[in-house]
Design a protein around this motif. Structure first.
Motif, mmCIF file in Angstrom:
data_model
loop_
_atom_site.group_PDB
_atom_site.id
_atom_site.type_symbol
_atom_site.label_atom_id
_atom_site.label_comp_id
_atom_site.label_asym_id
_atom_site.label_seq_id
_atom_site.Cartn_x
_atom_site.Cartn_y
_atom_site.Cartn_z
ATOM 1 N N UNK A 109 -2.653 -0.359 5.991
ATOM 2 C CA UNK A 109 -3.440 0.775 6.494
ATOM 3 C C UNK A 109 -4.918 0.412 6.472
ATOM 4 N N UNK A 110 -5.729 1.024 7.343
ATOM 5 C CA UNK A 110 -7.142 0.654 7.431
ATOM 6 C C UNK A 110 -7.900 0.877 6.126
ATOM 7 N N UNK A 111 -8.838 -0.027 5.883
ATOM 8 C CA UNK A 111 -9.692 0.072 4.702
ATOM 9 C C UNK A 111 -10.903 0.959 4.970
ATOM 10 N N UNK A 112 -11.377 0.968 6.210
ATOM 11 C CA UNK A 112 -12.536 1.781 6.543
ATOM 12 C C UNK A 112 -12.211 3.269 6.458
ATOM 13 N N UNK A 113 -13.260 4.055 6.249
ATOM 14 C CA UNK A 113 -13.113 5.512 6.226
ATOM 15 C C UNK A 113 -13.583 6.160 7.523
ATOM 16 N N UNK A 160 -5.884 -5.260 8.955
ATOM 17 C CA UNK A 160 -5.107 -4.021 8.857
ATOM 18 C C UNK A 160 -4.522 -3.669 10.208
ATOM 19 N N UNK A 161 -3.670 -2.647 10.208
ATOM 20 C CA UNK A 161 -3.049 -2.168 11.442
ATOM 21 C C UNK A 161 -2.915 -0.661 11.407
ATOM 22 N N UNK A 162 -1.755 -0.156 11.841
ATOM 23 C CA UNK A 162 -1.337 1.232 11.672
ATOM 24 C C UNK A 162 -1.894 2.216 12.689
ATOM 25 N N UNK A 163 -3.140 2.072 13.147
ATOM 26 C CA UNK A 163 -3.782 3.135 13.917
ATOM 27 C C UNK A 163 -3.479 3.096 15.415
ATOM 28 N N UNK A 164 -2.797 2.059 15.906
ATOM 29 C CA UNK A 164 -2.482 1.919 17.340
ATOM 30 C C UNK A 164 -3.749 1.775 18.181
ATOM 31 N N UNK A 183 0.813 -1.221 0.000
ATOM 32 C CA UNK A 183 0.000 0.000 0.000
ATOM 33 C C UNK A 183 0.848 1.274 0.000
ATOM 34 N N UNK A 184 2.156 1.155 -0.253
ATOM 35 C CA UNK A 184 3.028 2.333 -0.196
ATOM 36 C C UNK A 184 3.730 2.641 -1.517
ATOM 37 N N UNK A 185 4.181 1.626 -2.183
ATOM 38 C CA UNK A 185 5.061 1.841 -3.335
ATOM 39 C C UNK A 185 4.358 2.522 -4.497
ATOM 40 N N UNK A 186 3.067 2.249 -4.684
ATOM 41 C CA UNK A 186 2.366 2.735 -5.877
ATOM 42 C C UNK A 186 1.285 3.754 -5.565
ATOM 43 N N UNK A 187 1.104 4.119 -4.320
ATOM 44 C CA UNK A 187 0.022 5.038 -3.989
ATOM 45 C C UNK A 187 0.287 6.428 -4.547
ATOM 46 N N UNK A 188 -0.780 7.050 -5.019
ATOM 47 C CA UNK A 188 -0.693 8.406 -5.548
ATOM 48 C C UNK A 188 -0.513 9.401 -4.416
#
Length: 689
Positions: free
Chosen positions: A494-498, A533-537, A449-454
């Motif tokens: 990274x989370x999928x939810x908004x 997913x993870x990231x948000x602690x 989710x990092x290498x190709x993200x705009x």
């Protein structure tokens, strides 16, 4: 009191608050830059602060009022009678403690105490910041298991040679473990790959052992090229191959998922290599022989029309409540299956927290060495296979690759590939980091989710998180596993939810709404999709509802951190989305003319995304998933959230039955399996099948 007295006290108090936040709450990367300034803000007025010598408990009285020990001492050229009480009063002690806590300096003793405390606080911050730099871990030796298949295993090895050498070789030796757990293997060691370790790859190499049997226990050791054991590991490293997906019968196993880790946080003195989250995990997994299971009472409900109770409900019942609900309490030993692997969903290292030492290849590699040198982590990786994906902190905060491999990505990707990527499953395309794998009838897709993200500067309608090539691979995988896998796990760092607010609106899938909507449209057509997913602690379980009643629900489980901060009293997750989908539900309506209830079908609004459970607290979190597809008519996924080593939440998801295409023909299953068996013994069946 003078201005210097109050200025020093206020600066000292503010300094200590910032230190506490930095060491125990959030090690923000901008804090190390301001800490010395606040320390100087305390120190400078202190230099101009004049205090009386040891006047805390000195009182000057007239001789007739004196009742203590009298001393005739000179004060300002006159002789004055000074009375020293025999001992300080309790209020004097309390006032001194308060002064010391807030850094107030009423006398020289408190001045010295304040200086000592503040200097130690500054030293502790320097330790958190610079300990990763000075702990080079250049001599760390380790080995671990990565990707497993029914007939192979990937092994990672790091063995630095003597200082005079620039190249070394290590021989892998492996053998099968007897099926009888009480037996000791006496079989001869089989020669595995010979690994060549070179300095350019930081003395790390990854090899694959082939020719193994499905669902079988093995062990391996490291040896010199002449087959004499290396001395490490002390005991052989054990692993078990995955089951053959062609064999019907479903799967029953456990795996873990977590993310976000920095050693020694919250900070403690002399614990630079400690990762408490892994200490908790080792106790959880290995303190008792796996599977570790408590016995539980499963209630049988009195109502004959409802003869079942969920695992969550049974766990929440106390003994007295259970006795009221059950006919005959039945003691059952719920045996958990063994944990087969862990998915680490990114931020395995924090290259930029609490300080970014620069875009340097050696600095990125040093971060990985330091983690592998942790005795806490060693207790886990020597016993549990681990699969990885990376997130921004393996590179730099909020990294956007934009399909352009420049800047810090090159050196960061180099270190990730050596230590983690090569041990993962083969990427779906050469040179990529996204991959897919299976455990029996359970399928996984691990995203990049990092290498190709705009970038956020691009139009929201055209932004992409995955890039065209990865999207193509993902849709191809989704179509392939739709009817060939019972559960489908999609792994995104990274989370999928908004529903997350704040910076997550840009750094998660919320910032890529068009691509997310297209993916959801496809996912709602596939049964039993779970996003990890993870990231948000923080922890959250999210439900995504499709546009129609026939749409398959999609669930997301977001779990972190394993060993990082969470922010007390701050909540960053909305309970549900502002977008709704239409559903119809039957509601009972009383009928005055008959005794029976009448039902009316009404249209209701259902949130497109809604929170099932949200837990923000805890520095050490992971999720345990128990997958059970042995009953094809009732596939189950049991979730257990563990916080600080203790189970904190349970939930059972009941999946949709899936008629697996690959298992529909018993003849094809038997022939494929038999062909594999004949091939292993050197017989080519040719046109027999």
């Amino acid at each position: 009191m003078s201005f210097a007295f109050y200025a020093a006290g206020i600066a000292s108090t503010v300094f200590r608050v910032i230190v506490y936040v930095f060491l125990r709450i959030i090690p923000a990367s901008h804090i190390p830059s301001v800490l010395p300034l606040f320390y100087l803000a305390y120190l400078v007025p202190t230099l101009f602060l004049h205090t009386a010598q040891d006047t805390s408990y000195i009182q000057i009285f007239k001789e007739k009022e004196a009742n203590g020990v009298k001393h005739d001492v000179p004060v300002n050229g006159r002789r004055v009678l000074v009375v020293l009480p025999h001992q300080p009063t309790r209020s004097s002690y309390f006032e001194s403690l308060v002064d010391a806590f807030f850094g107030l300096q009423r006398d020289r003793k408190l001045k010295r105490v304040t200086f000592l405390i503040n200097t130690l606080c500054l030293a502790a911050c320097f330790d958190l910041v610079f300990e990763p730099y000075f702990d080079r871990a250049a001599d760390v030796t380790f080995t671990r298991v990565g990707a497993l298949t029914p007939d192979s295993a990937k092994i990672v090895v790091r063995v630095p040679p003597p200082l005079a050498s620039n190249k070394s070789s290590v021989q892998l030796l492996w053998r099968k473990i007897p099926s009888d757990v009480l037996a000791t293997s006496t079989a001869a060691w089989t020669d595995g790959p010979l690994l060549t370790l070179i300095q350019d790859l930081d003395w790390v190499a990854t090899a694959q052992i082939n020719g193994l049997w499905p669902n079988t226990n093995y062990e391996y050791v490291l040896a010199h090229p002449n087959k004499t054991h290396l001395g490490y590991p002390i005991s052989p490293i054990q692993f078990r191959t995955f089951p053959d997906p062609k064999i019907p019968g479903g799967s029953h196993f456990r795996f873990l998922a977590t993310s976000c880790m920095i050693p020694n946080f919250p900070w403690a003195p002399l614990q630079g290599r400690t990762i408490k989250g892994f200490d908790y995990m080792a106790d959880y997994l290995f303190s008792q022989s796996e599977p570790a299971t408590p016995s539980q009472v499963i209630p049988i409900i009195l109502d004959d029309n409802d003869t079942s109770v969920s695992l969550d409900e049974s766990r929440s019942l106390n003994n007295s409540a259970a006795r009221k609900l059950v006919k005959q309490p039945e003691e059952k030993l719920i045996q958990h299956p063994r944990t087969e692997f862990m998915l680490f969903l990114g931020d395995f290292i924090y290259a930029d927290v609490p300080w970014y030492f620069g875009d340097d290849r050696e600095e990125y590699r040093r971060m990985y060495r330091r983690v592998y040198n942790s005795p806490s982590f060693r207790k886990v990786y020597e016993k549990l296979p681990i699969l990885h994906e990376y997130d921004d902190h393996e590179i730099i905060n909020n990294y956007e690759g934009k399909s352009n491999d420049t800047g810090p990505f090159i050196n960061a990707s180099d270190a990730f590939t050596i230590y983690q990527g090569n041990a993962n499953y083969a990427p779906l395309e050469i040179g990529q980091h996204y991959y897919a794998f299976r455990y029996g009838d359970i399928a996984y897709f691990v995203m990049d989710t990092r290498r190709y993200r705009s970038g956020m500067d691009e139009s929201p309608a055209t932004r992409t998180m995955l890039g065209e090539r990865q999207l193509t691979s993902f849709y191809h995988w989704l179509g392939k596993v739709n009817n060939t896998a019972t559960f489908k796990f999609i792994v995104t760092s990274v989370p999928f939810t908004s529903l997350w607010t704040g910076d997550a609106q840009a750094d998660s899938w919320a910032g890529y709404a068009s691509e997310k909507a297209a993916l959801l449209e496809a996912l709602h057509t596939v049964p039993n999709v779970y996003i990890l997913s993870g990231d948000r602690h923080e922890f959250a379980a999210i439900e995504f509802n499709g546009p129609t009643a026939s749409s398959n629900p999609v669930f997301e489980i977001s779990t972190s951190p394993l060993n990082q901060f969470y922010i007390p009293f701050v909540r960053t997750l909305k309970s549900q989305s502002d977008v709704y989908v239409k559903r119809y539900a039957k509601f009972p309506i009383p009928d005055d003319t008959t005794d029976k209830l009448q039902y009316e079908e009404l249209e209701i609004d259902l949130p497109q995304e809604r929170v099932l459970k949200y837990i923000a607290t805890g520095n050490h979190k992971w999720a345990t998933f128990e997958v059970d597809s042995t009953n094809p008519q009732r596939p189950l996924l049991h979730l257990e959230l563990v916080i600080n080593g203790q189970p904190a939440y349970h939930h059972t998801f009941e999946g949709t039955p899936v008629k697996l295409r690959s298992a529909s023909s018993a003849i094809s299953v038997v022939t494929d399996s038999l062909r594999d068996v004949l091939g292993r013994v050197g017989i080519a069946p040719g046109k027999w099948f």
